[in-house]
Design a protein around this motif. Structure first.
Motif, PDB file in Angstrom:
ATOM      1  N   MET A   1      -1.627  -2.952 -20.338  1.00 25.41           N
ATOM      2  CA  MET A   1      -1.385  -3.067 -18.904  1.00 25.41           C
ATOM      3  C   MET A   1      -2.423  -2.246 -18.153  1.00 25.41           C
ATOM      4  O   MET A   1      -2.510  -1.033 -18.336  1.00 25.41           O
ATOM      5  N   THR A   2      -3.214  -2.901 -17.316  1.00 28.90           N
ATOM      6  CA  THR A   2      -4.225  -2.187 -16.541  1.00 28.90           C
ATOM      7  C   THR A   2      -3.559  -1.436 -15.391  1.00 28.90           C
ATOM      8  O   THR A   2      -2.443  -1.775 -14.973  1.00 28.90           O
ATOM      9  N   PRO A   3      -4.214  -0.405 -14.846  1.00 27.24           N
ATOM     10  CA  PRO A   3      -3.657   0.296 -13.697  1.00 27.24           C
ATOM     11  C   PRO A   3      -3.347  -0.639 -12.521  1.00 27.24           C
ATOM     12  O   PRO A   3      -2.361  -0.431 -11.799  1.00 27.24           O
ATOM     13  N   ALA A   4      -4.167  -1.664 -12.335  1.00 23.36           N
ATOM     14  CA  ALA A   4      -3.925  -2.600 -11.224  1.00 23.36           C
ATOM     15  C   ALA A   4      -2.621  -3.358 -11.434  1.00 23.36           C
ATOM     16  O   ALA A   4      -1.842  -3.552 -10.492  1.00 23.36           O
ATOM     17  N   VAL A   5      -2.381  -3.793 -12.655  1.00 18.50           N
ATOM     18  CA  VAL A   5      -1.136  -4.501 -12.955  1.00 18.50           C
ATOM     19  C   VAL A   5       0.055  -3.563 -12.806  1.00 18.50           C
ATOM     20  O   VAL A   5       1.103  -3.935 -12.255  1.00 18.50           O
ATOM     21  N   LEU A   6      -0.101  -2.319 -13.260  1.00 18.38           N
ATOM     22  CA  LEU A   6       0.975  -1.340 -13.118  1.00 18.38           C
ATOM     23  C   LEU A   6       1.249  -1.054 -11.650  1.00 18.38           C
ATOM     24  O   LEU A   6       2.411  -0.915 -11.240  1.00 18.38           O
ATOM     25  N   ALA A   7       0.197  -0.974 -10.845  1.00 18.36           N
ATOM     26  CA  ALA A   7       0.382  -0.735  -9.408  1.00 18.36           C
ATOM     27  C   ALA A   7       1.179  -1.871  -8.768  1.00 18.36           C
ATOM     28  O   ALA A   7       2.049  -1.635  -7.918  1.00 18.36           O
ATOM     29  N   ASP A   8       0.902  -3.102  -9.169  1.00 14.78           N
ATOM     30  CA  ASP A   8       1.670  -4.242  -8.657  1.00 14.78           C
ATOM     31  C   ASP A   8       3.131  -4.150  -9.084  1.00 14.78           C
ATOM     32  O   ASP A   8       4.046  -4.469  -8.309  1.00 14.78           O
ATOM     33  N   LEU A   9       3.342  -3.713 -10.334  1.00 18.50           N
ATOM     34  CA  LEU A   9       4.709  -3.555 -10.831  1.00 18.50           C
ATOM     35  C   LEU A   9       5.459  -2.504 -10.008  1.00 18.50           C
ATOM     36  O   LEU A   9       6.624  -2.708  -9.632  1.00 18.50           O
ATOM     37  N   VAL A  10       4.789  -1.367  -9.729  1.00 17.86           N
ATOM     38  CA  VAL A  10       5.411  -0.292  -8.941  1.00 17.86           C
ATOM     39  C   VAL A  10       5.740  -0.784  -7.528  1.00 17.86           C
ATOM     40  O   VAL A  10       6.835  -0.526  -7.013  1.00 17.86           O
ATOM     41  N   ARG A  11       4.815  -1.504  -6.943  1.00 16.75           N
ATOM     42  CA  ARG A  11       5.070  -2.010  -5.585  1.00 16.75           C
ATOM     43  C   ARG A  11       6.247  -2.976  -5.565  1.00 16.75           C
ATOM     44  O   ARG A  11       7.120  -2.903  -4.686  1.00 16.75           O
ATOM     45  N   SER A  12       6.297  -3.874  -6.535  1.00 14.79           N
ATOM     46  CA  SER A  12       7.403  -4.829  -6.601  1.00 14.79           C
ATOM     47  C   SER A  12       8.737  -4.115  -6.784  1.00 14.79           C
ATOM     48  O   SER A  12       9.748  -4.486  -6.168  1.00 14.79           O
ATOM     49  N   ALA A  13       8.737  -3.082  -7.626  1.00 17.23           N
ATOM     50  CA  ALA A  13       9.960  -2.313  -7.847  1.00 17.23           C
ATOM     51  C   ALA A  13      10.385  -1.596  -6.567  1.00 17.23           C
ATOM     52  O   ALA A  13      11.581  -1.560  -6.234  1.00 17.23           O
ATOM     53  N   ALA A  14       9.420  -1.046  -5.837  1.00 15.25           N
ATOM     54  CA  ALA A  14       9.741  -0.354  -4.589  1.00 15.25           C
ATOM     55  C   ALA A  14      10.314  -1.316  -3.555  1.00 15.25           C
ATOM     56  O   ALA A  14      11.262  -0.984  -2.828  1.00 15.25           O
ATOM     57  N   VAL A  15       9.766  -2.504  -3.489  1.00 15.94           N
ATOM     58  CA  VAL A  15      10.280  -3.511  -2.555  1.00 15.94           C
ATOM     59  C   VAL A  15      11.717  -3.880  -2.913  1.00 15.94           C
ATOM     60  O   VAL A  15      12.586  -3.994  -2.031  1.00 15.94           O
ATOM     61  N   ARG A  16      11.991  -4.051  -4.205  1.00 18.45           N
ATOM     62  CA  ARG A  16      13.356  -4.385  -4.624  1.00 18.45           C
ATOM     63  C   ARG A  16      14.331  -3.263  -4.279  1.00 18.45           C
ATOM     64  O   ARG A  16      15.460  -3.523  -3.827  1.00 18.45           O
ATOM     65  N   VAL A  17      13.891  -2.024  -4.486  1.00 20.09           N
ATOM     66  CA  VAL A  17      14.744  -0.866  -4.203  1.00 20.09           C
ATOM     67  C   VAL A  17      15.157  -0.852  -2.731  1.00 20.09           C
ATOM     68  O   VAL A  17      16.331  -0.635  -2.392  1.00 20.09           O
ATOM     69  N   LEU A  18      14.206  -1.094  -1.849  1.00 23.73           N
ATOM     70  CA  LEU A  18      14.511  -1.075  -0.418  1.00 23.73           C
ATOM     71  C   LEU A  18      15.332  -2.294  -0.012  1.00 23.73           C
ATOM     72  O   LEU A  18      16.274  -2.196   0.786  1.00 23.73           O
ATOM     73  N   ASP A  19      14.981  -3.435  -0.556  1.00 26.22           N
ATOM     74  CA  ASP A  19      15.697  -4.662  -0.207  1.00 26.22           C
ATOM     75  C   ASP A  19      17.161  -4.581  -0.621  1.00 26.22           C
ATOM     76  O   ASP A  19      18.054  -5.010   0.128  1.00 26.22           O
ATOM     77  N   ASP A  20      17.414  -4.011  -1.804  1.00 28.44           N
ATOM     78  CA  ASP A  20      18.790  -3.879  -2.283  1.00 28.44           C
ATOM     79  C   ASP A  20      19.622  -2.986  -1.387  1.00 28.44           C
ATOM     80  O   ASP A  20      20.861  -3.106  -1.348  1.00 28.44           O
ATOM     81  N   ARG A  21      18.965  -2.078  -0.655  1.00 31.06           N
ATOM     82  CA  ARG A  21      19.684  -1.134   0.196  1.00 31.06           C
ATOM     83  C   ARG A  21      19.588  -1.494   1.679  1.00 31.06           C
ATOM     84  O   ARG A  21      19.969  -0.695   2.543  1.00 31.06           O
ATOM     85  N   GLY A  22      19.047  -2.650   1.942  1.00 29.34           N
ATOM     86  CA  GLY A  22      18.953  -3.101   3.328  1.00 29.34           C
ATOM     87  C   GLY A  22      17.948  -2.333   4.157  1.00 29.34           C
ATOM     88  O   GLY A  22      18.054  -2.275   5.389  1.00 29.34           O
ATOM     89  N   LEU A  23      16.953  -1.756   3.507  1.00 32.79           N
ATOM     90  CA  LEU A  23      15.928  -0.985   4.207  1.00 32.79           C
ATOM     91  C   LEU A  23      14.671  -1.824   4.403  1.00 32.79           C
ATOM     92  O   LEU A  23      14.465  -2.839   3.733  1.00 32.79           O
TER      93      LEU A  23
END
Length: 286
Positions: free
Chosen positions: A1-23
């Protein structure tokens, strides 16, 4: 996994975290970054995205970091996620993810040739020198490496076959790793990646992490490619100095030797591809 792919994974996870909490997911920056911690005990990578997003959301950074860490460890590539400091998230990738990066490097075909425009002059410790004159002084490959490094060049160092010459070191390490693979063949050691995921020494993990930055690290600006090749070569050289990759004396070949040689084969392949991207030959012998 390249850093760029990991960065995309982190961003997607952060979006899910906020979306799940209505933020507001718009608080997550587009350019989420992951970096290598200076202390390798602090993880394979770290991200400060929680610190950047917490302010606009009105959420404590460490709380957001904990939400993000809990989400990230559900991904198959992430072995552990730890909150550190004011709101950083340190990440450890799984051994299998590192092994996959080595496999990809070994099996990677030659990259498409890049068109690179060389500068007319190169900055040296004694002043500007015409590119054509530098070629006459040190040879075409060395001159090209120096010109693309975007740094001040010491012509005397560039001409010498010493550890102080980064051009020589990169090509020397490629030849050194090639020699290890040839010697391995004679000893019955094959660079197979079957057991690469079992390599757990910190030096082994570090080298695998650096290999995992391929291909992103060699397909960007030439100066970045040069810096990456220098770092990989230094690391691989140090690795072969401190670890017995091949059997010693009357020692019988073991599967562990195959895995260590696979790590070296991955590094060699990346060095070859990187030099090729710069238009520089990668010799099997020096």
């Amino acid at each position: 996994m390249t850093p760029a792919v990991l960065a995309d994974l982190v961003r997607s996870a952060a979006v899910r975290v906020l979306d799940d909490r209505g933020l507001d997911t718009g608080a997550i920056p587009d350019d989420v970054a992951v970096t290598r911690p200076r202390d390798r005990n602090r993880g394979d990578y770290a991200t400060a995205v929680a610190l950047r997003a917490a302010g606009p959301l009105g959420v404590p950074p460490r709380l957001l970091a904990h939400w993000l860490a809990d989400e990230l460890v559900t991904h198959s590539a992430v072995a552990e996620a730890e909150v550190a400091g004011a709101g950083y998230v340190n990440l450890w990738l799984t051994a299998e993810t590192r092994a996959d990066a080595v496999r990809r490097a070994i099996d990677s075909p030659a990259l498409p040739t890049r068109e690179i425009t060389l500068p007319a002059t190169v900055r040296t410790t004694t002043g500007e020198i015409a590119m054509a004159d530098l070629v006459d002084e040190v040879g075409a490959d060395a001159a090209r490496f120096a010109a693309l490094s975007d740094s001040t060049v010491d012509v005397d160092v560039l001409r010498a076959r010493t550890e102080e010459n980064p051009f020589h070191c990169v090509r020397y390490v490629h030849a050194l790793l090639s020699s290890l693979i040839r010697n391995g063949e004679r000893l019955g050691v094959v660079p197979t990646t079957v057991d690469v995921d079992l390599l757990d020494h910190p030096d082994e993990i570090d080298l695998a992490r650096t290999i995992a930055e391929f291909p992103d690290a060699v397909t960007g600006p030439p100066a970045r490619t040069v810096r990456y090749l220098r770092r990989l070569a230094d690391q691989a050289w140090d690795f072969t100095d401190h670890h017995h990759v091949l059997p010693q004396g009357d020692e019988e070949p073991r599967r562990g030797h195959d895995a260590l040689l696979a790590l070296c084969a991955g590094a060699r392949q990346v060095l070859a591809h990187g030099l090729g991207q710069l238009g520089i030959t990668a010799p099997q012998r020096l």
